[in-house]
Design a protein around this motif. Structure first.
Motif, mmCIF file in Angstrom:
data_model
loop_
_atom_site.group_PDB
_atom_site.id
_atom_site.type_symbol
_atom_site.label_atom_id
_atom_site.label_comp_id
_atom_site.label_asym_id
_atom_site.label_seq_id
_atom_site.Cartn_x
_atom_site.Cartn_y
_atom_site.Cartn_z
ATOM 1 N N ALA A 23 -41.789 5.561 3.678
ATOM 2 C CA ALA A 23 -40.669 5.412 4.619
ATOM 3 C C ALA A 23 -39.525 6.372 4.320
ATOM 4 N N LYS A 24 -39.576 7.049 3.187
ATOM 5 C CA LYS A 24 -38.518 8.001 2.833
ATOM 6 C C LYS A 24 -38.904 9.449 3.143
ATOM 7 N N ASP A 25 -39.987 9.625 3.857
ATOM 8 C CA ASP A 25 -40.420 10.968 4.245
ATOM 9 C C ASP A 25 -39.706 11.365 5.538
ATOM 10 N N TYR A 26 -38.647 12.133 5.392
ATOM 11 C CA TYR A 26 -37.845 12.526 6.553
ATOM 12 C C TYR A 26 -38.678 13.285 7.576
ATOM 13 N N ARG A 27 -39.695 14.014 7.111
ATOM 14 C CA ARG A 27 -40.503 14.829 8.027
ATOM 15 C C ARG A 27 -41.223 13.973 9.059
ATOM 16 N N ALA A 28 -41.674 12.798 8.632
ATOM 17 C CA ALA A 28 -42.370 11.902 9.564
ATOM 18 C C ALA A 28 -41.400 11.361 10.610
ATOM 19 N N TRP A 29 -40.210 10.950 10.164
ATOM 20 C CA TRP A 29 -39.202 10.453 11.120
ATOM 21 C C TRP A 29 -38.805 11.568 12.087
ATOM 22 N N TYR A 30 -38.593 12.761 11.548
ATOM 23 C CA TYR A 30 -38.210 13.910 12.370
ATOM 24 C C TYR A 30 -39.333 14.246 13.361
ATOM 25 N N GLY A 31 -40.567 14.190 12.886
ATOM 26 C CA GLY A 31 -41.712 14.448 13.760
ATOM 27 C C GLY A 31 -41.814 13.441 14.892
ATOM 28 N N GLN A 34 -39.224 14.437 17.410
ATOM 29 C CA GLN A 34 -39.672 15.585 18.207
ATOM 30 C C GLN A 34 -40.706 15.172 19.250
ATOM 31 N N THR A 35 -41.620 14.317 18.826
ATOM 32 C CA THR A 35 -42.677 13.875 19.740
ATOM 33 C C THR A 35 -42.089 13.107 20.919
ATOM 34 N N TYR A 36 -41.164 12.203 20.629
ATOM 35 C CA TYR A 36 -40.546 11.446 21.721
ATOM 36 C C TYR A 36 -39.656 12.325 22.586
ATOM 37 N N GLU A 37 -39.117 13.381 22.010
ATOM 38 C CA GLU A 37 -38.345 14.319 22.817
ATOM 39 C C GLU A 37 -39.274 15.033 23.804
ATOM 40 N N ILE A 38 -40.446 15.422 23.339
ATOM 41 C CA ILE A 38 -41.446 16.053 24.206
ATOM 42 C C ILE A 38 -41.859 15.095 25.320
ATOM 43 N N LEU A 39 -41.946 13.812 24.971
ATOM 44 C CA LEU A 39 -42.316 12.793 25.963
ATOM 45 C C LEU A 39 -41.149 12.432 26.888
ATOM 46 N N GLN A 40 -40.022 13.111 26.701
ATOM 47 C CA GLN A 40 -38.805 12.887 27.497
ATOM 48 C C GLN A 40 -38.332 11.439 27.379
ATOM 49 N N MET A 41 -38.290 10.972 26.150
ATOM 50 C CA MET A 41 -37.810 9.633 25.833
ATOM 51 C C MET A 41 -36.675 9.766 24.817
ATOM 52 N N PRO A 42 -35.506 10.219 25.293
ATOM 53 C CA PRO A 42 -34.427 10.563 24.365
ATOM 54 C C PRO A 42 -33.883 9.407 23.533
ATOM 55 N N TYR A 43 -33.926 8.185 24.050
ATOM 56 C CA TYR A 43 -33.433 7.059 23.247
ATOM 57 C C TYR A 43 -34.327 6.824 22.034
ATOM 58 N N TYR A 44 -35.636 6.918 22.238
ATOM 59 C CA TYR A 44 -36.567 6.791 21.116
ATOM 60 C C TYR A 44 -36.383 7.959 20.149
ATOM 61 N N ALA A 45 -36.283 9.172 20.696
ATOM 62 C CA ALA A 45 -36.097 10.355 19.852
ATOM 63 C C ALA A 45 -34.846 10.205 18.992
ATOM 64 N N LEU A 46 -33.770 9.744 19.599
ATOM 65 C CA LEU A 46 -32.517 9.564 18.880
ATOM 66 C C LEU A 46 -32.676 8.552 17.744
ATOM 67 N N PHE A 47 -33.384 7.472 18.011
ATOM 68 C CA PHE A 47 -33.626 6.467 16.975
ATOM 69 C C PHE A 47 -34.283 7.102 15.745
ATOM 70 N N TYR A 48 -35.322 7.902 15.973
ATOM 71 C CA TYR A 48 -36.055 8.506 14.863
ATOM 72 C C TYR A 48 -35.271 9.636 14.207
ATOM 73 N N TYR A 49 -34.522 10.394 14.995
ATOM 74 C CA TYR A 49 -33.674 11.438 14.402
ATOM 75 C C TYR A 49 -32.591 10.819 13.512
ATOM 76 N N ARG A 50 -32.082 9.666 13.902
ATOM 77 C CA ARG A 50 -31.093 8.981 13.049
ATOM 78 C C ARG A 50 -31.699 8.614 11.702
ATOM 79 N N LYS A 51 -32.947 8.159 11.713
ATOM 80 C CA LYS A 51 -33.638 7.835 10.459
ATOM 81 C C LYS A 51 -33.780 9.090 9.597
ATOM 82 N N ALA A 52 -34.188 10.189 10.214
ATOM 83 C CA ALA A 52 -34.361 11.441 9.472
ATOM 84 C C ALA A 52 -33.029 11.927 8.909
#
Length: 108
Positions: A23-31, A34-52
């Motif tokens: 759970a401390k692997d920032y690359r997975a959260w960042y990934g 990015q994936t949710y950004e590609i899926l055009q789901m910015p709220y999900y992307a933001l959630f994961y970027y906050r973790k990263a």
């Protein structure tokens, strides 16, 4: 790799599995972000970027990613704050400064 192949479902599964393992692997959260950004789901992307960003608060890329989501969601104030954080953490690519200039220009 799955993101590059445009297999976003497999990418989400792989990144989630990586997070389960570490759970401390920032690359997975960042990934995931990015994936949710590609899926055009910015709220999900933001959630994961906050973790990263919580795991790597000194990484300008994390702040730029978060700022991009805020910008997409029309939350300019938060985007500006995030871009400023990126600048303060050596935004080597200069993305944050360019985006800050653009946002300030829009505000007048």
């Amino acid at each position: 790799r799955y993101v590059e192949l445009k297999n976003t479902a497999a990418a989400v599964d792989a990144y989630r599995h990586a997070v389960e393992i570490n759970a401390k692997d920032y690359r997975a959260w960042y990934g995931l972000g990015q994936t949710y950004e590609i899926l055009q789901m910015p709220y999900y992307a933001l959630f994961y970027y906050r973790k990263a960003t919580a795991l790597r608060p000194y990484d300008a890329r994390m702040w730029c990613a978060m700022a991009g989501c805020y910008k997409q969601l029309g939350r300019k104030g938060e985007a500006i704050l995030s871009y400023k954080r990126a600048v303060s953490h050596d935004d080597a690519e200069g993305v944050a400064l360019q985006e800050l200039a653009r946002l300030y220009k829009e505000e007048g």
